[in-house]
Design an enzyme around this catalytic site. Structure first.
Site, PDB file in Angstrom:
ATOM      1  N   GLY A 183       0.807  -1.221   0.000  1.00  0.00           N
ATOM      2  CA  GLY A 183       0.000   0.000   0.000  1.00  0.00           C
ATOM      3  C   GLY A 183       0.836   1.265   0.000  1.00  0.00           C
TER       4      GLY A 183
ATOM      5  CB  ALA B  18       2.099   0.074   4.079  1.00  0.00           C
TER       6      ALA B  18
ATOM      7  CB  SER C 207      -8.030  -0.731   6.001  1.00  0.00           C
ATOM      8  OG  SER C 207      -9.350  -0.872   6.466  1.00  0.00           O
TER       9      SER C 207
ATOM     10  CE1 TYR D 155     -17.038  12.275   5.440  1.00  0.00           C
ATOM     11  CE2 TYR D 155     -15.271  11.958   7.039  1.00  0.00           C
ATOM     12  CZ  TYR D 155     -15.693  12.276   5.760  1.00  0.00           C
ATOM     13  OH  TYR D 155     -14.763  12.609   4.808  1.00  0.00           O
TER      14      TYR D 155
ATOM     15  CE  LYS E 193      -9.412   3.368   8.082  1.00  0.00           C
ATOM     16  NZ  LYS E 193      -8.390   2.297   8.042  1.00  0.00           N
TER      17      LYS E 193
ATOM     18  CB  ALA F  72      -7.056  14.781   6.337  1.00  0.00           C
TER      19      ALA F  72
ATOM     20  CB  VAL G   1      -2.660  10.241   2.638  1.00  0.00           C
ATOM     21  CG1 VAL G   1      -1.145  10.094   2.608  1.00  0.00           C
ATOM     22  CG2 VAL G   1      -3.175  10.080   4.070  1.00  0.00           C
TER      23      VAL G   1
ATOM     24  CG  PHE H  98      -9.791  17.015  -0.362  1.00  0.00           C
ATOM     25  CD1 PHE H  98      -8.537  17.508  -0.595  1.00  0.00           C
ATOM     26  CD2 PHE H  98     -10.682  16.888  -1.428  1.00  0.00           C
ATOM     27  CE1 PHE H  98      -8.147  17.861  -1.869  1.00  0.00           C
ATOM     28  CE2 PHE H  98     -10.287  17.252  -2.714  1.00  0.00           C
ATOM     29  CZ  PHE H  98      -9.024  17.729  -2.932  1.00  0.00           C
TER      30      PHE H  98
HETATM   31  P1  NAP Z   1      -3.695   1.588  -0.394  1.00  0.00           P
HETATM   32  O1  NAP Z   1      -2.490   1.983  -1.126  1.00  0.00           O
HETATM   33  O2  NAP Z   1      -4.918   1.200  -1.170  1.00  0.00           O
HETATM   34  O3  NAP Z   1      -3.339   0.464   0.660  1.00  0.00           O
HETATM   35  C1  NAP Z   1      -4.288  -0.397   1.188  1.00  0.00           C
HETATM   36  C2  NAP Z   1      -3.585  -1.673   1.574  1.00  0.00           C
HETATM   37  O4  NAP Z   1      -4.510  -2.569   2.194  1.00  0.00           O
HETATM   38  C3  NAP Z   1      -2.991  -2.415   0.366  1.00  0.00           C
HETATM   39  O5  NAP Z   1      -1.742  -2.931   0.726  1.00  0.00           O
HETATM   40  C4  NAP Z   1      -3.995  -3.534   0.154  1.00  0.00           C
HETATM   41  O6  NAP Z   1      -3.446  -4.679  -0.472  1.00  0.00           O
HETATM   42  C5  NAP Z   1      -4.361  -3.831   1.587  1.00  0.00           C
HETATM   43  N1  NAP Z   1      -5.596  -4.614   1.654  1.00  0.00           N
HETATM   44  C6  NAP Z   1      -6.820  -4.268   1.248  1.00  0.00           C
HETATM   45  N2  NAP Z   1      -7.685  -5.278   1.451  1.00  0.00           N
HETATM   46  C7  NAP Z   1      -6.966  -6.298   1.980  1.00  0.00           C
HETATM   47  C8  NAP Z   1      -7.265  -7.616   2.409  1.00  0.00           C
HETATM   48  N3  NAP Z   1      -8.514  -8.121   2.326  1.00  0.00           N
HETATM   49  N4  NAP Z   1      -6.278  -8.374   2.921  1.00  0.00           N
HETATM   50  C9  NAP Z   1      -5.022  -7.889   3.023  1.00  0.00           C
HETATM   51  N5  NAP Z   1      -4.668  -6.654   2.621  1.00  0.00           N
HETATM   52  C10 NAP Z   1      -5.633  -5.873   2.120  1.00  0.00           C
HETATM   53  O7  NAP Z   1      -4.192   2.793   0.513  1.00  0.00           O
HETATM   54  P2  NAP Z   1      -3.447   3.712   1.590  1.00  0.00           P
HETATM   55  O8  NAP Z   1      -3.875   5.093   1.316  1.00  0.00           O
HETATM   56  O9  NAP Z   1      -2.019   3.406   1.702  1.00  0.00           O
HETATM   57  O10 NAP Z   1      -4.225   3.278   2.913  1.00  0.00           O
HETATM   58  C11 NAP Z   1      -3.590   2.653   4.000  1.00  0.00           C
HETATM   59  C12 NAP Z   1      -4.409   2.906   5.243  1.00  0.00           C
HETATM   60  O11 NAP Z   1      -4.553   4.304   5.466  1.00  0.00           O
HETATM   61  C13 NAP Z   1      -5.826   2.336   5.200  1.00  0.00           C
HETATM   62  O12 NAP Z   1      -6.127   1.824   6.481  1.00  0.00           O
HETATM   63  C14 NAP Z   1      -6.670   3.561   4.924  1.00  0.00           C
HETATM   64  O13 NAP Z   1      -7.993   3.421   5.374  1.00  0.00           O
HETATM   65  C15 NAP Z   1      -5.909   4.606   5.710  1.00  0.00           C
HETATM   66  N6  NAP Z   1      -6.133   5.996   5.286  1.00  0.00           N
HETATM   67  C16 NAP Z   1      -5.828   6.398   4.021  1.00  0.00           C
HETATM   68  C17 NAP Z   1      -6.052   7.719   3.667  1.00  0.00           C
HETATM   69  C18 NAP Z   1      -5.740   8.241   2.283  1.00  0.00           C
HETATM   70  O14 NAP Z   1      -6.112   9.377   1.967  1.00  0.00           O
HETATM   71  N7  NAP Z   1      -5.048   7.486   1.432  1.00  0.00           N
HETATM   72  C19 NAP Z   1      -6.586   8.619   4.602  1.00  0.00           C
HETATM   73  C20 NAP Z   1      -6.876   8.161   5.882  1.00  0.00           C
HETATM   74  C21 NAP Z   1      -6.646   6.852   6.233  1.00  0.00           C
HETATM   75  P3  NAP Z   1      -3.431  -4.844  -2.087  1.00  0.00           P
HETATM   76  O15 NAP Z   1      -2.276  -4.020  -2.568  1.00  0.00           O
HETATM   77  O16 NAP Z   1      -3.261  -6.294  -2.255  1.00  0.00           O
HETATM   78  O17 NAP Z   1      -4.753  -4.321  -2.570  1.00  0.00           O
END
Ligand code: NAP
Length: 338
Positions: free
Chosen positions: A14, A17, A81, A128, A157, A183, A185, A217
């Site tokens: 992700g 990550a 997630s 929200y 979430k 918020a 990212v 946002f």
């Molecule tokens: P991302 O790049 O879509 O990363 C999501 C990660 O979760 C990916 O590694 C994905 O794996 C994994 N995942 C999803 N479903 C899964 C499952 N069933 N089993 C195992 N792994 C799974 O998004 P990100 O922005 O980095 O988000 C990471 C975290 O930050 C999440 O918890 C998200 O809710 C939180 N967040 C993000 C934002 C934002 O604006 N981006 C804001 C607030 C909070 P695959 O690569 O295999 O799909």
């Protein structure tokens, strides 16, 4: 340098990550990651520039692989997630993996004697379902998932952070828990697999929107979000803490102004005119990603990151730098229309 200890980061493929893994590795931690499918292991190692990264296969919805991944770890960063690019037909497609995954991460971490779990929650769990006028949100606020102001991702979430905190209160003795609640990212990308949140910048650069929607946002830089995750992992006295990571609230038109001013011809497709709300609603009938954000029309959700700044000395880059670095990185990696 001797290793400081072992950290497992879930969802190593992700966006957020990846930056956490890189920072931990730079700071001398031995890092491990989970992926859904080990077939992606080489791609993930190469995008992160971490050729020795140990990867384990573990899905949020199954126990398989978790015990091996977490064995011997000092800390867990639970980041994985699902983030949809469209509203799912069944909200449980998001809620179940998000909530079950959080509980699984905690249960296996606890079983392995992990000291602390840092979990990426979200502003989605805070801002929200509140009546207008909305306050400037703080860590005291919780989203009301029963309110029609919420949708599936927001609820996923909220339920997962609530479930994690309830589990810790009931069964987590001896282990600590902290959440980071970012918020939207944005920032540079490491590889072609970037988060849905970056669609904001990509669609503007691609000229994929017929105008600038009346949507905004809070913005935070992925490098600062990673830094906050790393700080809360070892700072003393963190158990149960919750930290908002949110910079300035910007409307699409303000993001577009930054792109036009700073990117010159690289921003030639970025629209300049406003998109009337009625037209956005029509576009949303044909574009599932736009449909997902249409409920945000005209809504301001501001939040304070003062708690992280005063408690941890955490700082944020200026939002303009985040937007420009994000856009340049998408362009340089060939991820937007040339
Ligand atoms: P991302 O790049 O879509 O990363 C999501 C990660 O979760 C990916 O590694 C994905 O794996 C994994 N995942 C999803 N479903 C899964 C499952 N069933 N089993 C195992 N792994 C799974 O998004 P990100 O922005 O980095 O988000 C990471 C975290 O930050 C999440 O918890 C998200 O809710 C939180 N967040 C993000 C934002 C934002 O604006 N981006 C804001 C607030 C909070 P695959 O690569 O295999 O799909």
């Amino acid at each position: 340098m001797d290793s400081k200890g072992i950290v497992l980061v879930t969802g190593a493929s992700g966006y957020i990550a990846g930056f956490i893994l890189q920072q931990l590795s730079r700071e001398g931690w031995t890092v491990r990651g989970t992926v859904r499918n080990l077939a992606r292991a080489d791609e993930v190692r190469s995008a992160l520039g971490l050729p020795d990264l140990q990867l384990f296969q573990a899905d949020l919805t199954s126990d398989a692989g978790w015990a091996e991944a977490v064995a011997g770890c000092d800390y867990v960063q639970h980041i994985a997630s699902p983030i949809p690019d469209a509203e799912p037909k069944d909200e449980n497609d998001l809620i179940v993996p998000a909530r079950e995954g959080a509980l699984r991460a905690l249960r296996f971490a606890h079983g392995a004697g992990v000291k602390r779990v840092v979990m990426t929650s979200s502003m989605a769990a805070i801002a929200y379902g509140h009546p207008e006028p909305r306050p400037v949100f703080t860590e005291q606020h919780w989203t009301d998932p029963a309110n029609p102001d919420t949708y599936a991702y927001i609820r996923s979430k909220t339920y997962s952070e609530r479930a994690a905190r309830d589990w810790m209160a009931a069964s987590g003795a001896g282990m600590e828990y902290v959440s980071v609640n970012p918020a939207a990212v944005l920032g540079p990308v490491l590889g072609k697999d970037f988060s849905t949140s970056l669609e904001i910048i990509k669609r503007l650069l691609d000229g994929a929107l017929p105008g600038l929607p009346n949507i905004g946002f809070g913005i935070v830089d992925v490098r600062d979000v990673a830094d906050l995750h790393v700080r809360v992992m070892t700072a003393p006295g963190m158990d149960g803490e919750r930290f908002i990571a949110c910079g300035k609230f910007l409307w699409f038109r303000e993001v577009a102004d930054v792109l036009k001013a700073r990117l010159g011809t690289r921003a030639r497709r970025v629209p300049t005119r406003r998109l009337p709300d009625w037209l956005l609603r029509i576009v949303s009938r044909f574009d599932a990603t736009i449909r997902m954000v249409t409920p945000e029309l005209g809504k301001v959700r501001e939040a304070s990151s003062a708690h992280a700044m005063t408690t941890l000395g955490w700082t944020m880059r200026p939002e303009e730098q985040t937007i420009v670095d994000c856009a340049n990185s998408l362009i340089e990696k060939g991820l937007v229309k040339s």
